[in-house]
Design an enzyme around this catalytic site. Structure first.
Site, PDB file in Angstrom:
ATOM      1  CE1 TYR A 151     -10.397  30.405  86.054  1.00  0.00           C
ATOM      2  CE2 TYR A 151     -10.007  28.887  87.872  1.00  0.00           C
ATOM      3  CZ  TYR A 151      -9.952  30.164  87.346  1.00  0.00           C
ATOM      4  OH  TYR A 151      -9.446  31.201  88.101  1.00  0.00           O
ATOM      5  CB  CYS A 152      -8.903  27.944  80.183  1.00  0.00           C
ATOM      6  SG  CYS A 152      -9.721  26.747  79.103  1.00  0.00           S
ATOM      7  CB  THR A 153     -11.311  31.930  78.112  1.00  0.00           C
ATOM      8  OG1 THR A 153     -10.215  32.658  78.669  1.00  0.00           O
ATOM      9  CG2 THR A 153     -12.395  32.914  77.662  1.00  0.00           C
TER      10      THR A 153
END
Length: 328
Positions: free
Chosen positions: A177-179
């Site tokens: 995951y990331c932003t």
């Protein structure tokens, strides 16, 4: 009367026939709007962070979706009270995300919805990987996530090699995951190249998870690259307990500041008491430096801009202007 604003996060990977024309059209449109933004466009797509007065933001979203190259773009929306970028920036950038190496983005991990992501977290079967920088995950991350001590995204290709050595790629399922999702588009492709067979990526990133699932399995706040610096991932649950500490006194704090010392500008975590006593600086040494920008509690933790020059620089410029105006 208070105006309502939107903060938009969005991206699109796909061929753009004439990126420079798209840039010019964006700039022309924004001349008539109350907006600020940081938007990069290239032949491979668009990466946008945008804030604007609600009617203008809605007009922009409708306009972009009508553009042939961007019809499938998805917007993630936060409600805010003012614009959160210093200016309108729309420019060409060959690498939408600075990974530092080329990857085949036609082969990516499986996109899973926030609901599916939440279920898989509860199964506790996968390696959960945070692909953001260390200063981002320091104030917030998913429970039991692997948190690489990395300062820039360009360091992640080397980390992928290390990951493949520490875990059996063929039998280790990875959830990343990331932003907002764009970094996972590249990093999932990279992990597949390294031999990982089962790679999942959170569709829409942490922003989408917060909008759909609330706080859920998330701890702390979300770092964002605008004047807000850190936000709760769900507006309905704003009073989130900090998971990070003030770098000066070690009490709980999730507020980032840029050091007021012009020659430092270090990003650091600080509590209200310490930031006041240190005049906005990250250390005692910096608080005694000759080129300190004026810090005030009223402006909060908004990043310093070019206009926030320290008095010494201002005085020098004034002297030079006076000298230039002297008769020969």
């Amino acid at each position: 009367m208070e105006k309502n604003y939107y903060a938009l996060a969005y991206y699109y990977f796909g061929p753009v026939s004439n990126p420079h024309e798209e840039i010019a059209l964006h700039k022309q449109l924004f001349k008539t709007m109350d907006v600020s933004c940081r938007i990069y466009i290239s032949e491979e797509g668009i990466n946008g962070q945008f804030s604007g007065y609600q009617p203008d933001a809605e007009r922009y979203m409708a306009w972009l979706k009508q553009r042939p190259d961007f019809a499938t773009v998805k917007f993630k929306i936060h409600h805010i009270k003012e614009n959160v970028f210093p200016r309108v920036t729309v420019k060409y950038r060959k690498e939408l995300v600075a990974l530092g190496c080329s990857v085949d983005t036609s082969k990516q991990g499986k996109h899973i919805s926030p609901e599916e992501w939440h279920e898989k977290l509860q199964e506790n079967r996968c390696l959960v990987l945070d692909v953001r920088n260390n200063y981002e995950w320091k104030i917030g991350h998913f429970e039991n996530a692997v948190l690489p001590d990395i300062e820039t995204f360009r360091e992640f290709p080397a980390y992928a090699d290390r990951l493949a050595q520490e875990h059996a790629p063929e039998t280790t399922p990875v959830m990343m995951y990331c932003t907002g999702g764009i970094r996972c588009e590249l990093y999932s492709a990279l992990l597949l190249e390294k031999g990982f067979k089962e790679v999942y990526q959170l569709d829409g990133g942490v922003i989408a998870y917060g909008l759909k699932m609330g706080t859920g399995k998330w701890k702390g706040k979300l770092f964002v690259f605008d004047d807000r610096m850190a936000v709760p991932i769900n507006e309905a649950d704003p009073n989130v307990s900090p998971i990070s500490k003030c770098s000066l006194c070690d009490i709980e704090s999730d507020t980032y500041y840029n050091c007021a010392n012009t020659d430092c500008n270090n990003l650091f975590l600080c509590c209200e008491s310490c930031i006041t006593s240190q005049k906005g600086c990250c250390s005692e040494e910096c608080s005694q430096a000759p080129r300190i920008r004026t810090f005030s509690a009223e402006r909060g933790n908004k990043p310093f801009r070019r206009k926030h020059l320290c008095p010494t620089i201002e005085q020098t410029r004034c002297c030079l202007r006076e000298k230039d105006n002297q008769p020969a």
